[in-house]
Scaffold this motif. Structure first.
Motif, PDB file in Angstrom:
ATOM      1  N   THR A   1       0.810  -1.217   0.000  1.00  0.00           N
ATOM      2  CA  THR A   1       0.000   0.000   0.000  1.00  0.00           C
ATOM      3  C   THR A   1       0.848   1.273   0.000  1.00  0.00           C
ATOM      4  O   THR A   1       0.555   2.234  -0.715  1.00  0.00           O
ATOM      5  N   VAL A   2       1.908   1.301   0.780  1.00  0.00           N
ATOM      6  CA  VAL A   2       2.740   2.504   0.876  1.00  0.00           C
ATOM      7  C   VAL A   2       3.378   2.843  -0.466  1.00  0.00           C
ATOM      8  O   VAL A   2       3.502   4.024  -0.822  1.00  0.00           O
ATOM      9  N   PHE A   3       3.754   1.830  -1.235  1.00  0.00           N
ATOM     10  CA  PHE A   3       4.356   2.092  -2.549  1.00  0.00           C
ATOM     11  C   PHE A   3       3.325   2.678  -3.512  1.00  0.00           C
ATOM     12  O   PHE A   3       3.633   3.582  -4.290  1.00  0.00           O
ATOM     13  N   VAL A   4       2.093   2.162  -3.456  1.00  0.00           N
ATOM     14  CA  VAL A   4       1.023   2.691  -4.309  1.00  0.00           C
ATOM     15  C   VAL A   4       0.760   4.151  -3.953  1.00  0.00           C
ATOM     16  O   VAL A   4       0.653   5.022  -4.827  1.00  0.00           O
ATOM     17  N   GLN A   5       0.643   4.436  -2.651  1.00  0.00           N
ATOM     18  CA  GLN A   5       0.350   5.791  -2.193  1.00  0.00           C
ATOM     19  C   GLN A   5       1.410   6.786  -2.653  1.00  0.00           C
ATOM     20  O   GLN A   5       1.096   7.832  -3.220  1.00  0.00           O
ATOM     21  N   LEU A   6       2.664   6.462  -2.397  1.00  0.00           N
ATOM     22  CA  LEU A   6       3.726   7.419  -2.711  1.00  0.00           C
ATOM     23  C   LEU A   6       3.951   7.562  -4.210  1.00  0.00           C
ATOM     24  O   LEU A   6       4.248   8.657  -4.700  1.00  0.00           O
ATOM     25  N   THR A   7       3.815   6.460  -4.947  1.00  0.00           N
ATOM     26  CA  THR A   7       4.006   6.540  -6.399  1.00  0.00           C
ATOM     27  C   THR A   7       2.944   7.422  -7.040  1.00  0.00           C
ATOM     28  O   THR A   7       3.249   8.359  -7.785  1.00  0.00           O
ATOM     29  N   LEU A   8       1.673   7.138  -6.758  1.00  0.00           N
ATOM     30  CA  LEU A   8       0.592   7.918  -7.351  1.00  0.00           C
ATOM     31  C   LEU A   8       0.598   9.356  -6.839  1.00  0.00           C
ATOM     32  O   LEU A   8       0.411  10.303  -7.603  1.00  0.00           O
ATOM     33  N   GLY A   9       0.811   9.506  -5.536  1.00  0.00           N
ATOM     34  CA  GLY A   9       0.733  10.835  -4.941  1.00  0.00           C
ATOM     35  C   GLY A   9       1.870  11.750  -5.336  1.00  0.00           C
ATOM     36  O   GLY A   9       1.654  12.880  -5.775  1.00  0.00           O
ATOM     37  N   MET A  10       3.101  11.286  -5.224  1.00  0.00           N
ATOM     38  CA  MET A  10       4.253  12.138  -5.510  1.00  0.00           C
ATOM     39  C   MET A  10       4.475  12.350  -7.004  1.00  0.00           C
ATOM     40  O   MET A  10       5.006  13.373  -7.418  1.00  0.00           O
ATOM     41  N   ASN A  11       4.043  11.402  -7.824  1.00  0.00           N
ATOM     42  CA  ASN A  11       4.213  11.570  -9.263  1.00  0.00           C
ATOM     43  C   ASN A  11       3.402  12.764  -9.780  1.00  0.00           C
ATOM     44  O   ASN A  11       3.785  13.414 -10.753  1.00  0.00           O
ATOM     45  N   ALA A  12       2.294  13.069  -9.109  1.00  0.00           N
ATOM     46  CA  ALA A  12       1.483  14.219  -9.512  1.00  0.00           C
ATOM     47  C   ALA A  12       2.269  15.519  -9.367  1.00  0.00           C
ATOM     48  O   ALA A  12       2.085  16.455 -10.153  1.00  0.00           O
TER      49      ALA A  12
ATOM     50  N   MET B   1       5.818  10.202 -17.014  1.00  0.00           N
ATOM     51  CA  MET B   1       5.525   9.060 -17.873  1.00  0.00           C
ATOM     52  C   MET B   1       6.451   7.882 -17.554  1.00  0.00           C
ATOM     53  O   MET B   1       6.028   6.728 -17.491  1.00  0.00           O
ATOM     54  N   ARG B   2       7.719   8.182 -17.300  1.00  0.00           N
ATOM     55  CA  ARG B   2       8.674   7.112 -17.005  1.00  0.00           C
ATOM     56  C   ARG B   2       8.348   6.417 -15.693  1.00  0.00           C
ATOM     57  O   ARG B   2       8.602   5.219 -15.535  1.00  0.00           O
ATOM     58  N   THR B   3       7.795   7.172 -14.752  1.00  0.00           N
ATOM     59  CA  THR B   3       7.386   6.562 -13.483  1.00  0.00           C
ATOM     60  C   THR B   3       6.436   5.409 -13.723  1.00  0.00           C
ATOM     61  O   THR B   3       6.609   4.304 -13.198  1.00  0.00           O
ATOM     62  N   VAL B   4       5.419   5.674 -14.524  1.00  0.00           N
ATOM     63  CA  VAL B   4       4.421   4.648 -14.810  1.00  0.00           C
ATOM     64  C   VAL B   4       5.007   3.562 -15.697  1.00  0.00           C
ATOM     65  O   VAL B   4       4.714   2.371 -15.523  1.00  0.00           O
ATOM     66  N   LEU B   5       5.842   3.972 -16.643  1.00  0.00           N
ATOM     67  CA  LEU B   5       6.416   3.012 -17.581  1.00  0.00           C
ATOM     68  C   LEU B   5       7.280   1.977 -16.857  1.00  0.00           C
ATOM     69  O   LEU B   5       7.212   0.778 -17.155  1.00  0.00           O
ATOM     70  N   ILE B   6       8.065   2.429 -15.895  1.00  0.00           N
ATOM     71  CA  ILE B   6       8.921   1.517 -15.138  1.00  0.00           C
ATOM     72  C   ILE B   6       8.075   0.449 -14.445  1.00  0.00           C
ATOM     73  O   ILE B   6       8.357  -0.758 -14.536  1.00  0.00           O
ATOM     74  N   GLY B   7       7.029   0.889 -13.760  1.00  0.00           N
ATOM     75  CA  GLY B   7       6.181  -0.057 -13.045  1.00  0.00           C
ATOM     76  C   GLY B   7       5.415  -0.969 -13.976  1.00  0.00           C
ATOM     77  O   GLY B   7       5.280  -2.173 -13.710  1.00  0.00           O
ATOM     78  N   ALA B   8       4.899  -0.417 -15.066  1.00  0.00           N
ATOM     79  CA  ALA B   8       4.087  -1.213 -15.989  1.00  0.00           C
ATOM     80  C   ALA B   8       4.913  -2.299 -16.673  1.00  0.00           C
ATOM     81  O   ALA B   8       4.480  -3.452 -16.776  1.00  0.00           O
ATOM     82  N   VAL B   9       6.086  -1.932 -17.151  1.00  0.00           N
ATOM     83  CA  VAL B   9       6.945  -2.919 -17.818  1.00  0.00           C
ATOM     84  C   VAL B   9       7.337  -4.022 -16.836  1.00  0.00           C
ATOM     85  O   VAL B   9       7.299  -5.217 -17.169  1.00  0.00           O
ATOM     86  N   ALA B  10       7.685  -3.628 -15.618  1.00  0.00           N
ATOM     87  CA  ALA B  10       8.043  -4.632 -14.606  1.00  0.00           C
ATOM     88  C   ALA B  10       6.868  -5.557 -14.319  1.00  0.00           C
ATOM     89  O   ALA B  10       7.031  -6.781 -14.197  1.00  0.00           O
ATOM     90  N   ASN B  11       5.672  -4.987 -14.245  1.00  0.00           N
ATOM     91  CA  ASN B  11       4.487  -5.795 -13.953  1.00  0.00           C
ATOM     92  C   ASN B  11       4.182  -6.775 -15.083  1.00  0.00           C
ATOM     93  O   ASN B  11       3.853  -7.945 -14.839  1.00  0.00           O
TER      94      ASN B  11
ATOM     95  N   CYS C   1       8.137   3.761  -7.106  1.00  0.00           N
ATOM     96  CA  CYS C   1       8.263   4.624  -5.936  1.00  0.00           C
ATOM     97  C   CYS C   1       9.709   5.094  -5.754  1.00  0.00           C
ATOM     98  O   CYS C   1       9.953   6.273  -5.484  1.00  0.00           O
ATOM     99  N   VAL C   2      10.648   4.185  -5.913  1.00  0.00           N
ATOM    100  CA  VAL C   2      12.063   4.543  -5.793  1.00  0.00           C
ATOM    101  C   VAL C   2      12.437   5.592  -6.839  1.00  0.00           C
ATOM    102  O   VAL C   2      13.137   6.574  -6.550  1.00  0.00           O
ATOM    103  N   TRP C   3      11.940   5.428  -8.065  1.00  0.00           N
ATOM    104  CA  TRP C   3      12.217   6.369  -9.146  1.00  0.00           C
ATOM    105  C   TRP C   3      11.686   7.769  -8.808  1.00  0.00           C
ATOM    106  O   TRP C   3      12.382   8.773  -8.967  1.00  0.00           O
ATOM    107  N   VAL C   4      10.442   7.830  -8.309  1.00  0.00           N
ATOM    108  CA  VAL C   4       9.819   9.113  -7.981  1.00  0.00           C
ATOM    109  C   VAL C   4      10.595   9.839  -6.886  1.00  0.00           C
ATOM    110  O   VAL C   4      10.899  11.040  -7.005  1.00  0.00           O
ATOM    111  N   LEU C   5      10.934   9.121  -5.826  1.00  0.00           N
ATOM    112  CA  LEU C   5      11.613   9.761  -4.699  1.00  0.00           C
ATOM    113  C   LEU C   5      13.028  10.196  -5.062  1.00  0.00           C
ATOM    114  O   LEU C   5      13.505  11.236  -4.588  1.00  0.00           O
ATOM    115  N   ARG C   6      13.690   9.425  -5.900  1.00  0.00           N
ATOM    116  CA  ARG C   6      15.029   9.825  -6.341  1.00  0.00           C
ATOM    117  C   ARG C   6      14.964  11.122  -7.147  1.00  0.00           C
ATOM    118  O   ARG C   6      15.827  11.989  -7.011  1.00  0.00           O
ATOM    119  N   PHE C   7      13.937  11.261  -7.983  1.00  0.00           N
ATOM    120  CA  PHE C   7      13.817  12.486  -8.777  1.00  0.00           C
ATOM    121  C   PHE C   7      13.505  13.687  -7.888  1.00  0.00           C
ATOM    122  O   PHE C   7      14.113  14.752  -8.019  1.00  0.00           O
TER     123      PHE C   7
END
Length: 456
Positions: free
Chosen positions: A147-158, A170-180, A210-216
Motif C-alpha cells: 500500500t505505501v508504494f502505491v500511495q507514494l508513487t501515485l501521490g508524488m508523481n502528480a 511518464m517514465r514513473t508509470v512506464l517503469i512499473g508497468a513494464v516490470a508488472n 516509488c524509488v524512481w519518484v523519490l530519487r527524482f
C-alpha cells in the motif's frame, strides 16, 4: 534557481498541451495496462480462470480506495503547488510537497492495517461469493503489503507532472508497468503462484516506481525538492490541499462504493457470470477514463499557472482546447466499443459464455461514453483553478445522487433485471454531464471575471 515555469505563460497553448499531455496520456495508457494486465493473465489461467478473474474483480473496490486516498492528497496538493509557483512563491510550494508526503505516509500505515485485519469480511461485503472469495482474499492479502508504494508513487508523481516534467512522470508509470508485465507471467504461470503471484508482481512494480519518484524529487533536476525539514504536516497548507483534492477523492472513492453496489446487485440477479462481466466492463472503462485524465493532467499545469498569474485569456483558451480534445477522444472510443465489443471481451477471457454475455453488457454500460469528454474536461478545469466546492458538487452528483439510486431502481422498472443494473451507468452519465456543463458555464465565467478585477 535558474529553472522556472514562465514558459507556461508564454509558449503557444497548443504546443504546450502536446508537450505536457502526450507524455501524460502515454503514461496513463501504460498505467491502464498496469491496472488490467493482472486481469488479462488471470482470466487465462487454465481451469478456473473465469472464477479467478471474478475474484480479483471483487478486489477492485479496495484497490480504488487505496488510489483514492493517494488522489485526496496529490490532486489537491499538486495544483496548489502549481498556483504558488505561478505566484513565484517557491518556498510555499515546497512546503506543500513536504506536507503532502508526510500525510501520505500516515494514510498508508492506516490503510495497510485495515486491509490486513479486515480483508475477508470486506471482500464478502463487496460482492465475493463462496466460489470466488478464496481468489479475492489471496490477491488482496498480498496487495495490502504494498500500500505505501502505491500511495507514494501515485501521490508524488502528480507533483512531478505539475512542474511540467511530463516525460519524467511518464517514465514513473512506464517503469512499473513494464516490470508488472514481465513479472506477471513469471509469478502466475512459471512459479505457479496464481492470483498471489499477480499481486506480488504488482507491489514489486510499484516499489520500483516509488524509488524512481523519490530519487527524482530529492535530486538536482526537480524544481520542487522534497526536503527533510518540510516533511511535516502544517494544517494551514495541507488542509486546503485536502479540501481541493476531496473532489477527486470522492470520484474515486465513490467508484469503490459503486463497484460494491454493482457487484452485489449483479450477484443477486445474474450470479458470478454477471460479476465477472462487470470486472471486464470496469477494465474497459479505463480505456476511457485514464487517457482522458491524462489529457486533463497535461492541461492542469497550464491552467493553474496562468490562473495564478491572472492571465485569463490563456486560462480560457486552454480549457476550450482541453474540451475539444477530450470530446474527440470519448466519441472515438465510444464508436469503437459499440462496433467491436467482442474484441475487448476476448482480451480478458477465452470462455465463450462469458464473452457472449459481456458483449451485450458492454454496449449498454458504455452507451453514454461519447459525452464523457465534457465531464472530465470540466472536472479538471474546476480542480485546476482551485474551485474545490464545484468539484465536489460535480463528483457527488454523478455517483451518489444519480448512479447509486439507479442501480437499485432500474431493476424494479425493467424486465431484464441484470441488464437493468448495467443501464444505470449511461442514464446517470447523460444526466450528470448535462448538469455539469450548466454549472461549469456559470462558475467558470464567474471565476474569470473575478480574476480580471484589479488585484488588491
Amino acid at each position: 534557481m535558474n529553472q522556472d515555469k514562465t514558459f507556461l505563460g508564454t509558449e503557444p497553448i497548443g504546443k504546450l498541451l502536446r508537450q505536457l499531455a502526450v507524455p501524460t496520456v502515454i503514461a496513463q495508457l501504460v498505467n491502464m495496462l498496469y491496472n488490467i494486465v493482472d486481469r488479462i493473465y488471470i482470466g487465462h489461467i487454465p481451469g478456473n480462470g473465469d472464477l479467478a478473474l471474478t475474484g480479483v474483480g471483487v478486489c477492485l473496490p479496495l484497490i480504488l480506495i487505496v488510489s483514492a486516498f493517494a488522489a485526496l492528497v496529490a490532486s489537491g496538493g499538486a495544483p496548489r503547488a502549481s498556483i504558488y509557483m505561478g505566484k513565484q512563491d517557491h518556498a510555499t510550494a515546497e512546503k506543500i510537497l513536504g506536507g503532502c508526503f508526510a500525510l501520505q505516509l500516515i494514510v498508508s500505515a492506516v490503510l495497510t492495517a485495515v486491509l490486513l485485519l479486515w480483508n475477508r469480511p470486506l471482500l464478502l461485503t463487496f460482492g465475493a461469493s463462496e466460489n470466488t472469495i478464496d481468489y479475492a482474499a489471496a490477491y488482496m492479502s498480498v496487495y495490502a503489503i504494498g500500500t505505501v508504494f502505491v500511495q507514494l508513487t501515485l501521490g508524488m508523481n502528480a507533483f512531478i507532472t505539475a512542474q511540467g516534467f511530463a516525460q519524467i512522470g511518464m517514465r514513473t508509470v512506464l517503469i512499473g508497468a513494464v516490470a508488472n508485465i514481465v513479472l506477471d507471467p513469471l509469478f502466475i504461470f512459471a512459479l505457479n503462484m496464481g492470483v498471489r503471484g499477480a499481486a506480488l508482481a504488482t507491489i514489486i512494480s510499484q516499489c520500483l516506481s516509488c524509488v524512481w519518484v523519490l530519487r527524482f524529487l530529492t535530486g538536482p533536476k526537480t524544481m520542487l525538492r522534497l526536503k527533510k525539514e518540510n516533511i511535516r504536516i502544517a494544517p494551514a497548507l495541507v488542509l486546503p490541499c485536502v479540501a481541493l483534492g476531496s473532489a477527486t477523492f470522492i470520484m474515486q472513492a465513490s467508484e469503490s462504493v459503486i463497484s460494491m453496489c454493482f457487484n452485489s446487485s449483479l450477484l443477486k440477479y445474474g450470479g458470478d457470470i454477471a460479476v465477472g462481466a462487470m470486472t471486464i466492463l470496469s477494465s474497459v472503462m479505463q480505456f476511457a477514463m485514464l487517457p482522458l485524465q491524462g489529457i486533463g493532467q497535461g492541461a492542469q499545469p497550464i491552467i493553474s499557472y496562468n490562473y495564478g498569474a491572472r492571465n485569463t485569456e490563456r486560462v480560457r483558451r486552454t480549457f476550450w482546447l482541453l474540451l475539444r480534445v477530450s470530446l474527440c477522444y470519448s466519441v472515438l472510443l465510444w464508436a469503437i466499443i459499440q462496433l467491436f465489443p467482442g474484441v475487448f471481451a476476448r482480451m480478458f477471457t477465452p470462455k465463450a459464455e462469458l464473452i457472449d454475455f459481456t458483449v451485450t453488457a458492454l454496449r449498454i454500460y458504455c452507451g453514454a461514453l461519447f459525452l464523457f469528454g465534457i465531464q472530465i474536461a470540466c472536472q479538471m478545469a474546476f480542480v485546476s483553478i482551485g474551485a474545490a466546492g464545484c468539484s465536489i458538487i460535480v463528483a457527488v452528483l454523478r455517483k451518489f445522487v444519480l448512479l447509486l439510486p439507479l442501480i437499485y431502481l432500474l431493476p424494479r422498472l425493467l424486465a431484464n433485471q441484470t441488464m437493468a443494473v448495467y443501464t444505470a451507468e449511461p442514464v446517470a452519465d447523460a444526466i450528470a454531464v448535462t448538469c455539469t456543463a450548466i454549472l461549469f458555464s456559470v462558475q467558470f465565467r464567474k471565476a474569470l471575471r473575478k480574476l480580471e478585477e484589479p488585484a488588491p
